[in-house]
Design a protein around this motif. Structure first.
Motif, PDB file in Angstrom:
ATOM      1  N   LEU A   1       0.829  -1.210   0.000  1.00  0.00           N
ATOM      2  CA  LEU A   1       0.000   0.000   0.000  1.00  0.00           C
ATOM      3  C   LEU A   1       0.859   1.255   0.000  1.00  0.00           C
ATOM      4  CD1 LEU A   1      -2.623  -1.125   2.676  1.00  0.00           C
ATOM      5  CD2 LEU A   1      -2.820  -1.277   0.186  1.00  0.00           C
ATOM      6  N   ASP A   2       1.951   1.206   0.776  1.00  0.00           N
ATOM      7  CA  ASP A   2       2.837   2.367   0.873  1.00  0.00           C
ATOM      8  C   ASP A   2       4.212   1.871   1.319  1.00  0.00           C
ATOM      9  OD1 ASP A   2       4.252   4.700   1.586  1.00  0.00           O
ATOM     10  OD2 ASP A   2       2.404   5.750   2.122  1.00  0.00           O
ATOM     11  N   ALA A   3       5.240   2.237   0.572  1.00  0.00           N
ATOM     12  CA  ALA A   3       6.592   1.764   0.876  1.00  0.00           C
ATOM     13  C   ALA A   3       7.057   2.182   2.265  1.00  0.00           C
ATOM     14  CB  ALA A   3       7.567   2.275  -0.178  1.00  0.00           C
ATOM     15  N   GLU A   4       6.481   3.254   2.824  1.00  0.00           N
ATOM     16  CA  GLU A   4       6.896   3.722   4.146  1.00  0.00           C
ATOM     17  C   GLU A   4       6.653   2.678   5.232  1.00  0.00           C
ATOM     18  OE1 GLU A   4       8.533   6.585   4.913  1.00  0.00           O
ATOM     19  OE2 GLU A   4       8.696   6.813   2.746  1.00  0.00           O
ATOM     20  N   TRP A   5       5.768   1.719   4.969  1.00  0.00           N
ATOM     21  CA  TRP A   5       5.517   0.654   5.933  1.00  0.00           C
ATOM     22  C   TRP A   5       6.746  -0.236   6.139  1.00  0.00           C
ATOM     23  CZ3 TRP A   5       1.842   0.399   9.401  1.00  0.00           C
ATOM     24  CH2 TRP A   5       0.628   1.058   9.171  1.00  0.00           C
ATOM     25  N   LEU A   6       7.702  -0.164   5.230  1.00  0.00           N
ATOM     26  CA  LEU A   6       8.919  -0.957   5.405  1.00  0.00           C
ATOM     27  C   LEU A   6       9.682  -0.555   6.669  1.00  0.00           C
ATOM     28  CD1 LEU A   6      10.197  -1.107   1.718  1.00  0.00           C
ATOM     29  CD2 LEU A   6       9.223  -2.987   3.063  1.00  0.00           C
ATOM     30  N   TRP A   7       9.479   0.700   7.132  1.00  0.00           N
ATOM     31  CA  TRP A   7      10.092   1.096   8.401  1.00  0.00           C
ATOM     32  C   TRP A   7       9.572   0.239   9.553  1.00  0.00           C
ATOM     33  CZ3 TRP A   7      14.340   3.676   8.335  1.00  0.00           C
ATOM     34  CH2 TRP A   7      14.590   4.620   7.329  1.00  0.00           C
ATOM     35  N   LEU A   8       8.334  -0.229   9.447  1.00  0.00           N
ATOM     36  CA  LEU A   8       7.786  -1.113  10.479  1.00  0.00           C
ATOM     37  C   LEU A   8       8.541  -2.437  10.491  1.00  0.00           C
ATOM     38  CD1 LEU A   8       5.616  -1.667  12.640  1.00  0.00           C
ATOM     39  CD2 LEU A   8       4.137  -2.539  10.804  1.00  0.00           C
ATOM     40  N   SER A   9       8.883  -2.938   9.306  1.00  0.00           N
ATOM     41  CA  SER A   9       9.665  -4.174   9.234  1.00  0.00           C
ATOM     42  C   SER A   9      11.040  -3.982   9.857  1.00  0.00           C
ATOM     43  CB  SER A   9       9.806  -4.631   7.776  1.00  0.00           C
ATOM     44  OG  SER A   9       8.566  -5.026   7.239  1.00  0.00           O
ATOM     45  N   ILE A  10      11.663  -2.848   9.581  1.00  0.00           N
ATOM     46  CA  ILE A  10      12.981  -2.581  10.153  1.00  0.00           C
ATOM     47  C   ILE A  10      12.902  -2.521  11.680  1.00  0.00           C
ATOM     48  CG2 ILE A  10      14.801  -0.837  10.329  1.00  0.00           C
ATOM     49  CD1 ILE A  10      14.239  -0.193   7.362  1.00  0.00           C
ATOM     50  N   ALA A  11      11.885  -1.844  12.210  1.00  0.00           N
ATOM     51  CA  ALA A  11      11.689  -1.809  13.663  1.00  0.00           C
ATOM     52  C   ALA A  11      11.433  -3.216  14.199  1.00  0.00           C
ATOM     53  CB  ALA A  11      10.521  -0.883  14.010  1.00  0.00           C
TER      54      ALA A  11
ATOM     55  N   LEU B   1      13.318   0.280   0.235  1.00  0.00           N
ATOM     56  CA  LEU B   1      12.712   1.574   0.538  1.00  0.00           C
ATOM     57  C   LEU B   1      13.282   2.678  -0.356  1.00  0.00           C
ATOM     58  CD1 LEU B   1      10.731   2.935   2.542  1.00  0.00           C
ATOM     59  CD2 LEU B   1      12.667   3.291   4.062  1.00  0.00           C
ATOM     60  N   ILE B   2      14.575   2.622  -0.602  1.00  0.00           N
ATOM     61  CA  ILE B   2      15.235   3.664  -1.391  1.00  0.00           C
ATOM     62  C   ILE B   2      15.001   3.474  -2.893  1.00  0.00           C
ATOM     63  CG2 ILE B   2      17.481   4.617  -2.036  1.00  0.00           C
ATOM     64  CD1 ILE B   2      18.401   3.900   0.842  1.00  0.00           C
ATOM     65  N   ALA B   3      15.169   2.228  -3.354  1.00  0.00           N
ATOM     66  CA  ALA B   3      15.120   1.965  -4.797  1.00  0.00           C
ATOM     67  C   ALA B   3      13.713   1.740  -5.318  1.00  0.00           C
ATOM     68  CB  ALA B   3      15.998   0.759  -5.128  1.00  0.00           C
ATOM     69  N   GLY B   4      12.827   1.222  -4.455  1.00  0.00           N
ATOM     70  CA  GLY B   4      11.492   0.876  -4.929  1.00  0.00           C
ATOM     71  C   GLY B   4      11.526  -0.421  -5.721  1.00  0.00           C
ATOM     72  N   PRO B   5      10.368  -0.898  -6.177  1.00  0.00           N
ATOM     73  CA  PRO B   5      10.333  -2.129  -6.978  1.00  0.00           C
ATOM     74  C   PRO B   5      11.220  -2.007  -8.215  1.00  0.00           C
ATOM     75  CG  PRO B   5       8.126  -1.485  -6.303  1.00  0.00           C
ATOM     76  CD  PRO B   5       9.032  -0.337  -5.951  1.00  0.00           C
ATOM     77  N   GLU B   6      12.092  -2.982  -8.402  1.00  0.00           N
ATOM     78  CA  GLU B   6      13.050  -2.951  -9.502  1.00  0.00           C
ATOM     79  C   GLU B   6      12.486  -3.658 -10.735  1.00  0.00           C
ATOM     80  OE1 GLU B   6      16.676  -1.746  -9.484  1.00  0.00           O
ATOM     81  OE2 GLU B   6      15.345  -0.497  -8.278  1.00  0.00           O
ATOM     82  N   ASN B   7      12.986  -3.271 -11.904  1.00  0.00           N
ATOM     83  CA  ASN B   7      12.605  -3.932 -13.149  1.00  0.00           C
ATOM     84  C   ASN B   7      13.331  -5.266 -13.270  1.00  0.00           C
ATOM     85  OD1 ASN B   7      10.929  -1.791 -14.042  1.00  0.00           O
ATOM     86  ND2 ASN B   7      12.740  -0.666 -14.763  1.00  0.00           N
ATOM     87  N   PRO B   8      12.724  -6.236 -13.962  1.00  0.00           N
ATOM     88  CA  PRO B   8      13.389  -7.535 -14.139  1.00  0.00           C
ATOM     89  C   PRO B   8      14.724  -7.399 -14.853  1.00  0.00           C
ATOM     90  CG  PRO B   8      11.067  -7.664 -14.744  1.00  0.00           C
ATOM     91  CD  PRO B   8      11.378  -6.213 -14.549  1.00  0.00           C
ATOM     92  N   ILE B   9      15.677  -8.245 -14.439  1.00  0.00           N
ATOM     93  CA  ILE B   9      16.995  -8.273 -15.063  1.00  0.00           C
ATOM     94  C   ILE B   9      17.144  -9.508 -15.934  1.00  0.00           C
ATOM     95  CG2 ILE B   9      19.483  -8.421 -14.622  1.00  0.00           C
ATOM     96  CD1 ILE B   9      19.051  -6.863 -12.069  1.00  0.00           C
ATOM     97  N   VAL B  10      16.767 -10.673 -15.375  1.00  0.00           N
ATOM     98  CA  VAL B  10      16.877 -11.936 -16.095  1.00  0.00           C
ATOM     99  C   VAL B  10      15.760 -12.855 -15.638  1.00  0.00           C
ATOM    100  CG1 VAL B  10      18.493 -12.834 -14.370  1.00  0.00           C
ATOM    101  CG2 VAL B  10      18.417 -13.870 -16.642  1.00  0.00           C
ATOM    102  N   TRP B  11      15.130 -13.534 -16.598  1.00  0.00           N
ATOM    103  CA  TRP B  11      14.043 -14.468 -16.294  1.00  0.00           C
ATOM    104  C   TRP B  11      12.950 -13.836 -15.434  1.00  0.00           C
ATOM    105  CZ3 TRP B  11      18.159 -18.478 -14.519  1.00  0.00           C
ATOM    106  CH2 TRP B  11      18.774 -19.030 -15.643  1.00  0.00           C
ATOM    107  N   GLN B  12      12.619 -12.608 -15.700  1.00  0.00           N
ATOM    108  CA  GLN B  12      11.600 -11.867 -14.955  1.00  0.00           C
ATOM    109  C   GLN B  12      11.961 -11.649 -13.486  1.00  0.00           C
ATOM    110  OE1 GLN B  12       8.979 -10.511 -16.650  1.00  0.00           O
ATOM    111  NE2 GLN B  12      10.106 -11.345 -18.403  1.00  0.00           N
ATOM    112  N   LEU B  13      13.228 -11.828 -13.153  1.00  0.00           N
ATOM    113  CA  LEU B  13      13.691 -11.646 -11.780  1.00  0.00           C
ATOM    114  C   LEU B  13      14.442 -10.321 -11.663  1.00  0.00           C
ATOM    115  CD1 LEU B  13      15.065 -15.246 -11.083  1.00  0.00           C
ATOM    116  CD2 LEU B  13      12.790 -14.345 -10.558  1.00  0.00           C
ATOM    117  N   ASN B  14      14.133  -9.573 -10.603  1.00  0.00           N
ATOM    118  CA  ASN B  14      14.836  -8.308 -10.395  1.00  0.00           C
ATOM    119  C   ASN B  14      16.022  -8.515  -9.452  1.00  0.00           C
ATOM    120  OD1 ASN B  14      13.918  -8.285  -7.708  1.00  0.00           O
ATOM    121  ND2 ASN B  14      12.103  -7.098  -8.224  1.00  0.00           N
ATOM    122  N   VAL B  15      16.694  -7.438  -9.103  1.00  0.00           N
ATOM    123  CA  VAL B  15      17.900  -7.548  -8.286  1.00  0.00           C
ATOM    124  C   VAL B  15      17.584  -8.090  -6.896  1.00  0.00           C
ATOM    125  CG1 VAL B  15      17.740  -5.152  -7.476  1.00  0.00           C
ATOM    126  CG2 VAL B  15      19.961  -6.310  -7.514  1.00  0.00           C
ATOM    127  N   PHE B  16      16.412  -7.753  -6.352  1.00  0.00           N
ATOM    128  CA  PHE B  16      16.039  -8.279  -5.033  1.00  0.00           C
ATOM    129  C   PHE B  16      15.759  -9.779  -5.104  1.00  0.00           C
ATOM    130  CE2 PHE B  16      14.391  -3.766  -4.634  1.00  0.00           C
ATOM    131  CZ  PHE B  16      15.485  -3.327  -3.909  1.00  0.00           C
TER     132      PHE B  16
END
Length: 232
Positions: A64-74, A179-194
């Motif tokens: 819903l909002d990338a800012e929620w990732l701070w909750l995961s970090i906490a 949080l910084i980069a946001g969802p990444e585009n696929p690099i290989v086989w529809q897989l992104n860097v994450f």
């Protein structure tokens, strides 16, 4: 007459060779000394589980909002506090319950890891199939650790100079990158860097399981050579 017999608990050698083990031990000892008397190990165990739930909730809500990732970090910080301090406090106060503590702690560890990894897979950053590879790797390494306790009397808490705390730091770094980069585009086989990072960690754990299994089997084979039948 007693109706139930208690299993004999053999001493377990804890092997911890991660990079920040000494620094972490000093911090934990100070926290144990400062902990109020009403805080008991079980409370810390469930605090760690609450932290894992925060991690899961943060990843899920990040859709819903990338800012929620701070909750995961906490959540990772809360999980470290509870998971690292429960056994430490029991040993500090000399109130260990070896069978109960071992069972509850590792049961909670397994469930907490499932929450974390599935949470990552439910986010918009990593495919669930890739996250499950990491979960498989963790579970295989857990199986190896539990078998080693049975056959060697050793509980290895770190591999390749990394333990649970280093892994949490890596996951915090991964979450900050999301949080910084946001969802990444696929690099290989529809897989992104994450995807590639999480999947790579999973494959590394699977390879490490295979290597540790072979090493332990060779050690046991030397300690228990095959019996030869006596010739008449």
């Amino acid at each position: 007459m007693e109706r139930y017999s208690h299993a004999t608990v053999e001493p377990i050698e804890r092997i911890q060779e991660n990079l920040i083990a000494r620094l972490e031990r000093r911090v934990l000892n100070r926290l144990c000394a400062a902990m109020p008397g009403w805080v008991v190990p079980d409370m810390l165990t469930f605090a760690g589980m609450f932290g894992a739930m925060l991690v899961f909730a943060g990843y899920l809500a990040s859709n819903l909002d990338a800012e929620w990732l701070w909750l995961s970090i906490a959540g990772y910080v809360v999980h470290w506090f509870g998971d690292s301090l429960d056994g430490s406090l029991a040993r500090f106060r000399k109130i260990e319950r070896p069978r109960y503590g071992y069972f509850l702690d590792h049961s909670c560890d397994g469930f907490a890891t499932m929450l974390v990894v599935v949470g990552i897979g439910l986010s918009s950053y990593v495919e669930m199939e890739v996250a499950l590879i990491a979960l498989v790797g963790y579970l295989l390494m857990s199986i190896h650790a539990f078998l080693s306790v049975r056959v060697l009397g050793e509980l290895r808490l770190s591999y390749l100079n990394a333990g649970p705390t280093e892994l949490r730091l890596i996951l915090i770094g991964l979450t900050l990158a999301m949080l910084i980069a946001g969802p990444e585009n696929p690099i290989v086989w529809q897989l992104n860097v994450f995807d590639l990072f999480v999947g790579g960690v999973g494959l590394l754990l699977i390879a490490l399981f295979a290597a540790q299994t072979a090493s332990t089997a060779r050690r046991l084979a030397k300690e228990e050579p095959p019996a030869h039948r006596r010739r008449d």
